[in-house]
Design a protein around this motif. Structure first.
Motif, PDB file in Angstrom:
ATOM      1  N   LYS A  93       7.037  52.924  51.118  1.00 49.70           N
ATOM      2  CA  LYS A  93       6.390  52.560  49.852  1.00 49.70           C
ATOM      3  C   LYS A  93       5.825  51.148  49.925  1.00 49.70           C
ATOM      4  O   LYS A  93       4.698  50.884  49.494  1.00 49.70           O
ATOM      5  N   GLU A  94       6.614  50.213  50.489  1.00 46.53           N
ATOM      6  CA  GLU A  94       6.148  48.838  50.598  1.00 46.53           C
ATOM      7  C   GLU A  94       4.938  48.730  51.528  1.00 46.53           C
ATOM      8  O   GLU A  94       3.960  48.036  51.232  1.00 46.53           O
ATOM      9  N   LEU A  95       4.997  49.439  52.663  1.00 44.82           N
ATOM     10  CA  LEU A  95       3.870  49.406  53.601  1.00 44.82           C
ATOM     11  C   LEU A  95       2.614  49.988  52.964  1.00 44.82           C
ATOM     12  O   LEU A  95       1.505  49.459  53.138  1.00 44.82           O
ATOM     13  N   SER A  96       2.781  51.090  52.228  1.00 50.65           N
ATOM     14  CA  SER A  96       1.631  51.721  51.571  1.00 50.65           C
ATOM     15  C   SER A  96       1.032  50.800  50.522  1.00 50.65           C
ATOM     16  O   SER A  96      -0.192  50.667  50.420  1.00 50.65           O
ATOM     17  N   GLN A  97       1.893  50.134  49.745  1.00 47.71           N
ATOM     18  CA  GLN A  97       1.385  49.210  48.725  1.00 47.71           C
ATOM     19  C   GLN A  97       0.668  48.023  49.357  1.00 47.71           C
ATOM     20  O   GLN A  97      -0.349  47.556  48.838  1.00 47.71           O
ATOM     21  N   MET A  98       1.204  47.543  50.469  1.00 47.39           N
ATOM     22  CA  MET A  98       0.538  46.428  51.157  1.00 47.39           C
ATOM     23  C   MET A  98      -0.862  46.807  51.582  1.00 47.39           C
ATOM     24  O   MET A  98      -1.809  46.023  51.462  1.00 47.39           O
ATOM     25  N   ASP A 106      -6.709  46.620  58.002  1.00 47.45           N
ATOM     26  CA  ASP A 106      -7.006  48.052  58.098  1.00 47.45           C
ATOM     27  C   ASP A 106      -5.761  48.894  58.313  1.00 47.45           C
ATOM     28  O   ASP A 106      -5.769  50.098  58.042  1.00 47.45           O
ATOM     29  N   SER A 107      -4.720  48.313  58.858  1.00 42.68           N
ATOM     30  CA  SER A 107      -3.496  49.066  59.108  1.00 42.68           C
ATOM     31  C   SER A 107      -2.318  48.105  59.096  1.00 42.68           C
ATOM     32  O   SER A 107      -2.504  46.879  59.140  1.00 42.68           O
ATOM     33  N   GLN A 121       1.225  52.455  58.428  1.00 47.31           N
ATOM     34  CA  GLN A 121       0.261  52.921  57.437  1.00 47.31           C
ATOM     35  C   GLN A 121      -1.136  52.538  57.909  1.00 47.31           C
ATOM     36  O   GLN A 121      -1.315  51.435  58.421  1.00 47.31           O
ATOM     37  N   PRO A 122      -2.143  53.411  57.827  1.00 44.92           N
ATOM     38  CA  PRO A 122      -2.008  54.770  57.291  1.00 44.92           C
ATOM     39  C   PRO A 122      -1.217  55.667  58.232  1.00 44.92           C
ATOM     40  O   PRO A 122      -1.157  55.411  59.434  1.00 44.92           O
ATOM     41  N   SER A 123      -0.642  56.708  57.670  1.00 44.19           N
ATOM     42  CA  SER A 123       0.222  57.585  58.465  1.00 44.19           C
ATOM     43  C   SER A 123      -0.551  58.314  59.548  1.00 44.19           C
ATOM     44  O   SER A 123       0.023  58.790  60.528  1.00 44.19           O
ATOM     45  N   SER A 124      -1.892  58.384  59.394  1.00 41.97           N
ATOM     46  CA  SER A 124      -2.720  59.099  60.376  1.00 41.97           C
ATOM     47  C   SER A 124      -2.795  58.376  61.716  1.00 41.97           C
ATOM     48  O   SER A 124      -3.336  58.909  62.685  1.00 41.97           O
ATOM     49  N   LEU A 125      -2.274  57.152  61.798  1.00 44.45           N
ATOM     50  CA  LEU A 125      -2.307  56.429  63.064  1.00 44.45           C
ATOM     51  C   LEU A 125      -1.538  57.169  64.152  1.00 44.45           C
ATOM     52  O   LEU A 125      -1.896  57.115  65.326  1.00 44.45           O
ATOM     53  N   GLY A 181      -2.970  45.029  61.035  1.00 45.51           N
ATOM     54  CA  GLY A 181      -4.047  45.268  61.994  1.00 45.51           C
ATOM     55  C   GLY A 181      -5.409  45.037  61.367  1.00 45.51           C
ATOM     56  O   GLY A 181      -5.738  45.623  60.333  1.00 45.51           O
ATOM     57  N   ILE A 182      -6.192  44.159  61.958  1.00 45.43           N
ATOM     58  CA  ILE A 182      -7.568  43.909  61.500  1.00 45.43           C
ATOM     59  C   ILE A 182      -8.497  44.394  62.595  1.00 45.43           C
ATOM     60  O   ILE A 182      -8.560  43.809  63.676  1.00 45.43           O
ATOM     61  N   TYR A 183      -9.191  45.508  62.335  1.00 47.81           N
ATOM     62  CA  TYR A 183     -10.052  46.096  63.347  1.00 47.81           C
ATOM     63  C   TYR A 183     -11.326  45.266  63.499  1.00 47.81           C
ATOM     64  O   TYR A 183     -12.010  44.976  62.518  1.00 47.81           O
TER      65      TYR A 183
END
Length: 529
Positions: A93-98, A106-107, A121-125, A181-183
């Motif tokens: 929850k904390e990671l998603s809110q961040m 970006d991640s 996050q996102p979980s699709s990683l 992560g900053i792409y």
């Protein structure tokens, strides 16, 4: 009487004047064009270098503030997550809110002390359960401190930089780290910050990492390239700032300004092709030549006509000399000549060039700033005050001075003293608005002019700057304090110079009352002198 052979002496005075005048006009024209070209070239190159340096410095400062903001976000979340690692629901929850709270990155991933990714996050990683192995990715495990990693290719295959912050449990034991992560090829705040700049003259910026590789470039295909052979990048790797005329790694001559980003060790370079500046100069010189040629032709025509008039009085003198040779007694008349007029024309041209040089020098003087802090110097201050007075713009005045600055110089040396002064100037900029006018009025003395700000609000601004200064560490000098005095024009005094003196008196009152404090003058309608 001596006979003159006219065939032998074919060059009469009129032709001589025309030839000499033509040579003089064209020689002067060519010399003026050449001198103007050299002066304009130096001025345009110097101005371009200074503009690029100032722009790179400002962009580096903004980028540094952005990275500090990201690290602060990570710190806040790391404190929440560190004690909840055994509760996946709270962690996710904390990671998603961040990730959704801002567009700063970006991640985001969570790594335990063993280097295993335990949250993302996102979980699709699809990187949960992976273990960090390469030397770059595992740097935060070894550093155990806030750190900016990169650029590197993530386990998910993205070229990125990663601000990280360590996590410690309640007993102070290192339990892992959280990383944003900053792409580098993504749509994020950092990318938009670097891409949106105001130049429309083929000036562009790029950013290098601490390893000399491109983090940002307007050509996405060049991101990740090694540009350490560029002499500007070599300077940035040693964390220096400045400007230089260089040939980049693509073999193109550039006018570059550069500045380092302290938080990350990155370097920001703003550069413009020398060819663009020279093409502008060529266009200027063509325009000058186009406007000069008609005048030159007209001048030659006038010279030809004037040559005839000039020859006439001299011909009269020649005829008079023949009469004298014949022994005839004549009255030698006064013959008007052109010498005074020629001298007057030369003086007029000389005065015009001199006035033009004085005007250029005046513009150059007005453009100068304090070299150490890049705040306005006294000349800039006086010009601003003159404008504010003419436009009747009310403003608050904050006079500030570093407490015990002589002790800093005596103890640590003038180099450290210069670092303190520069750092204080940065804090002043941070605590000021864009329309505020900041000046270095003396060695460790500064003035802030705040248009349309009343004395109460100025008092709050001064107090904020005082507290910020007291909390900031100034390198080797450690912590310092400042004393501040506040006045307002025209509320404290309708006399501008008296209002400045009131701010100065308030400053000294702050020092007399124990330093590290703010004092302000009382409004004039309170009967305060």
């Amino acid at each position: 009487m001596v006979q003159i052979n006219k065939a032998k002496h074919w060059l009469d005075l009129k032709k001589l004047i025309l030839i000499l005048a033509t040579l003089c006009v064209f020689t002067s024209l060519l010399n003026a064009l050449f001198s103007s070209y050299q002066v304009q070239k130096q001025v345009m190159v110097k101005d371009t270098l200074e503009a690029n340096r100032a722009y790179a410095t400002k962009l580096a400062d903004v980028t540094d503030l952005f990275l500090q903001s990201v690290l602060m976000q990570l710190k806040a979340s790391s404190e929440t997550i560190a004690t909840q690692l055994d509760n996946p629901e709270v962690v996710n929850k904390e990671l998603s809110q961040m990730l959704t709270r801002t567009h700063s990155f970006d991640s985001i991933v969570l790594v335990n002390a063993k280097g295993e990714i335990i949250g993302a996050q996102p979980s699709s990683l699809g990187v949960i359960g992976a273990t960090l192995k390469n030397e770059v990715e595992t740097l935060p495990l070894r550093e155990k401190a806030p750190f900016i990693v990169g650029p590197f290719v993530s386990p998910a295959g993205n070229l990125m930089v990663s601000p990280t912050h360590p996590m410690f449990d309640q007993e102070g034991i290192f339990v892992g780290f959280i990383a944003a992560g900053i792409y580098l090829k993504g749509d994020n705040i950092l990318g938009r910050l670097l891409a949106n700049h105001h130049h429309q003259d083929k000036t562009y910026i790029y950013v290098t990492g601490p390893n000399g590789k491109l983090i940002y470039h307007h050509d996405d295909h060049r991101i990740g390239q090694d540009v350490t052979k560029n002499e500007v990048v070599e300077s940035l790797l040693s964390k220096t700032s400045g400007s230089a005329q260089i040939v980049n790694t693509q073999g193109v001559a550039m006018l570059a300004g550069y500045a380092s980003v302290p938080t990350s060790g990155w370097g920001v370079v703003a550069q413009r092709p020398l060819e663009v500046t020279m093409s502008q100069l060529a266009n200027t010189m063509r325009h000058v030549l186009k406007t000069t040629i008609p005048f030159t032709v007209f001048l030659l025509i006038c010279v030809l006509g004037l040559g005839t008039l000039i020859a006439k009085p001299l011909w009269r003198l020649a005829k008079l000399s023949e009469q004298v040779e014949d022994g005839r007694n004549i009255d030698f008349p006064h013959v008007s000549t052109w010498y005074y007029e020629a001298a007057w024309l030369y003086q007029a041209m000389h005065s015009s060039v001199k006035n033009l040089g004085a005007q250029i020098q005046r513009f150059d003087d007005e453009r100068k700033q304090d070299q150490l802090t890049h705040l306005f110097n006294r000349r800039g201050m006086e010009k601003w005050l003159e404008t504010a007075y003419e436009q009747q713009t009310p403003f608050s005045i904050i006079a500030l001075d570093i407490d015990h600055f002589k002790h800093v110089n005596d103890t640590y040396g003038h180099d450290v003293g210069d670092v303190v002064i520069r750092k204080l100037a940065e804090l002043m900029r941070t605590n000021a608005r864009e329309q505020d006018h900041l000046c270095r009025s003396g060695g460790e003395e500064f003035l802030m002019f705040l248009p349309h700000v009343d004395i109460d609000k100025a008092d709050r601004i001064a107090e904020r700057l005082r507290a910020c200064t007291a909390e900031t560490e100034f390198g080797e000098a450690g912590h310092i304090t400042i004393s501040l005095g506040i006045s307002h024009w025209p509320l404290c005094s309708e006399d501008l110079h008296h209002a400045l003196k009131l701010a100065d008196r308030s400053l000294y009152q702050a020092k007399a009352n124990g330093r590290n404090r703010v004092e302000h003058a009382v409004l004039a309608n309170h009967n305060v002198a």
